[in-house]
Design a protein around this motif. Sequence first.
Motif, PDB file in Angstrom:
ATOM      1  N   ALA A 144      10.664  -8.653 -45.421  1.00 14.17           N
ATOM      2  CA  ALA A 144      11.874  -8.173 -44.377  1.00 14.17           C
ATOM      3  C   ALA A 144      13.352  -8.421 -44.184  1.00 14.17           C
ATOM      4  O   ALA A 144      13.402  -9.644 -44.987  1.00 14.17           O
ATOM      5  CB  ALA A 144      10.756  -8.327 -43.158  1.00 14.17           C
ATOM      6  N   ILE A 145      13.817  -7.928 -43.196  1.00 16.19           N
ATOM      7  CA  ILE A 145      15.294  -8.674 -43.746  1.00 16.19           C
ATOM      8  C   ILE A 145      15.974  -8.666 -42.019  1.00 16.19           C
ATOM      9  O   ILE A 145      15.731  -8.137 -40.641  1.00 16.19           O
ATOM     10  CB  ILE A 145      16.046  -7.606 -43.971  1.00 16.19           C
ATOM     11  CG1 ILE A 145      15.942  -6.964 -45.285  1.00 16.19           C
ATOM     12  CG2 ILE A 145      17.875  -7.855 -43.325  1.00 16.19           C
ATOM     13  CD1 ILE A 145      16.605  -5.815 -45.371  1.00 16.19           C
ATOM     14  N   ASN A 146      16.314 -10.160 -41.830  1.00 19.19           N
ATOM     15  CA  ASN A 146      16.920 -10.854 -40.286  1.00 19.19           C
ATOM     16  C   ASN A 146      18.642 -10.616 -41.069  1.00 19.19           C
ATOM     17  O   ASN A 146      18.297 -12.033 -41.898  1.00 19.19           O
ATOM     18  CB  ASN A 146      16.171 -11.798 -39.741  1.00 19.19           C
ATOM     19  CG  ASN A 146      16.898 -12.597 -38.565  1.00 19.19           C
ATOM     20  OD1 ASN A 146      17.437 -12.284 -38.147  1.00 19.19           O
ATOM     21  ND2 ASN A 146      15.632 -13.431 -38.395  1.00 19.19           N
ATOM     22  N   SER A 147      19.460 -10.263 -40.506  1.00 16.51           N
ATOM     23  CA  SER A 147      20.283 -10.896 -40.767  1.00 16.51           C
ATOM     24  C   SER A 147      21.693 -10.211 -39.561  1.00 16.51           C
ATOM     25  O   SER A 147      21.611  -9.252 -38.841  1.00 16.51           O
ATOM     26  CB  SER A 147      21.428  -9.780 -42.165  1.00 16.51           C
ATOM     27  OG  SER A 147      22.045  -9.329 -42.216  1.00 16.51           O
ATOM     28  N   LYS A 148      22.484 -10.288 -39.490  1.00 16.79           N
ATOM     29  CA  LYS A 148      24.022  -9.972 -38.876  1.00 16.79           C
ATOM     30  C   LYS A 148      25.032  -9.521 -39.124  1.00 16.79           C
ATOM     31  O   LYS A 148      25.675  -9.988 -40.287  1.00 16.79           O
ATOM     32  CB  LYS A 148      24.581 -11.397 -38.158  1.00 16.79           C
ATOM     33  CG  LYS A 148      23.420 -12.960 -37.591  1.00 16.79           C
ATOM     34  CD  LYS A 148      24.164 -13.542 -37.038  1.00 16.79           C
ATOM     35  CE  LYS A 148      23.322 -14.414 -35.671  1.00 16.79           C
ATOM     36  NZ  LYS A 148      24.167 -15.601 -35.112  1.00 16.79           N
TER      37      LYS A 148
END
Length: 590
Positions: A288-292
Amino acid sequence: MTLKPFAETISFYRLHKKEIEKKDSRADVRIALLPSSTIAGLKETMAVHCHEMGLRPDIYVGKYKQTAQEILDPKSDLYNFKPHIIFILSNVRAALGETYLGPYAISQGTRKRWFERTLKETEKLIAVLKKSDAKIVISNLEVPTHSPLGILENKEELGLQKTVREINERLCDQYKKDVQVFIFDYEGFLSRIGKQNALDPKLYYLGDITLDPQYFPALTEQLMGYIRPLKALTKKCLVVDLDNTMWGGIIGEDGLGGIKLGPTPEGRPFWELQKYMLSLSERGVILAINSKNNLEDVREVFKKHPHQVLKEEHFASLQINWSDKVENMRRIAEEIGIGIDSIAFLDDNPAERALIRSALPEVSVIELPEDPARFLETLQRLTLFDAFSLSPEDKKRSEMYTTERKRQSLKKSSGSLEEYLRTLGTTITIRKASPDSIPRVAQLTQKTNQFNTTTRRRTEEEIRKLTSDKNTLILTVDVKDNFGESGLTGVAIVRLAKENWRIDSFLLSCRVIGRGAEDGLLSAIIKRAKRAKAKTIVGEFIPTPKNAPAKGFYKRCGFVLAESVGKTEMWEYSPIKNFEAPKTVTVKEQ
């Protein structure tokens, strides 16, 4: 996810000994260490690691150089301890004895007989241990770096180094398909830290210490790879940042052509990191991706960058926005349907790591070095994702989560829940557990938290015994629909008596909750009970912090609360009454 140095670990243990050994931690594990040399300090190091995972460990250390005697004596302290897992910590000096320094003082024939005898004795000891339910982990032997023959060592038919390598290979082959016995690659561990570093000659001569205690934390972390799956603490999901983590640079500023990714000195570390992440995905780790970032900028990389290994379909959740990463992490867990404590987090930014570590201590935050060239080896050394088996469902997990997003899209566009379920066209197939399905059944009991009526964890050995128990019925559920197959995603364990059946465990993967599979499985149990002329079926429910989705299931299906004992609720149903699965589900029984 930072290893404490040995001295700091021991100090921590002494300061927090009472807390580490208290009885009310969330889980309990009994660990037996059977050494062939002095390991003073390893027990304490392992206790600290377990404590940091939320476990209360009880650790038994076998008598010095008495491993065989303890294993062969059925009344020994080892068996009275009743371990859940046994580590046999061998080393080549103890195995070879006097021949370690003078292997060619004996003939080749004598060496060959010693080789065969050593293997047979080891197999005999393990055969005795296998009578217990404990997982057995035996370390292989480190290949000596010296030889009295020097450069002629590899000319020998059965040289010292070749003998040790063949022992390791034979052990590995012998137990390759054994679900109870595992071989720990001690040779590989020592190669990583450096064999010259591993042995402090002074400590060895003073106290037969064959591994410098400064490496006990690193060794313990490798051994935790066996304890995590034993206690259902394996991480399910790797959440990653993008800029300067999955590629070099900032996509919003550097653009598609400016980020560092590919077969160049600056791009290769990120390129190879992605390749390894893909291999994790292929063995069942959810990505999964958690990115600003701006979502469209990222999608351009997915679609157009020639060296982008991971594509959008490889990720079960995309939280690419300018929101707080803590909130994004919660959204990822909710979207995928896993607990926050099932997540590991990879981010190059120390501030973001500190934020997640502080706000969500259940998440395993991976401490990345500053140099991207060290990212890959950091990820490779982790034992967070280790499991005792890999099922077909594990290998298809990435594909399954991609199709799950399609289901959710259909659900949002459907006019009603009934229309959605009818369009899905769900078919469930119910079977008795078979030898082939035992690893997956055990895995589901260990990993399923939400729709799990009792959360009783069971090992493969325990499931295998239950399948041969005439008073126990284990049913499995395979689910498929118009989008694809979800695989074996449900299990019921039913205790059978002449007139009363008791549902000991009833659980489904979060991916199939609400599609009628739970009703279909229950209807199959009720029909079988009716055919067996049972008068009542009792369903147990034991509340946990995570199984709220299962609460009320028995009541919704017409069961009546008969008794509450402590937190345990006993719900009764008369099989005389018919119970059918929803019409939106096709139920097949085999």
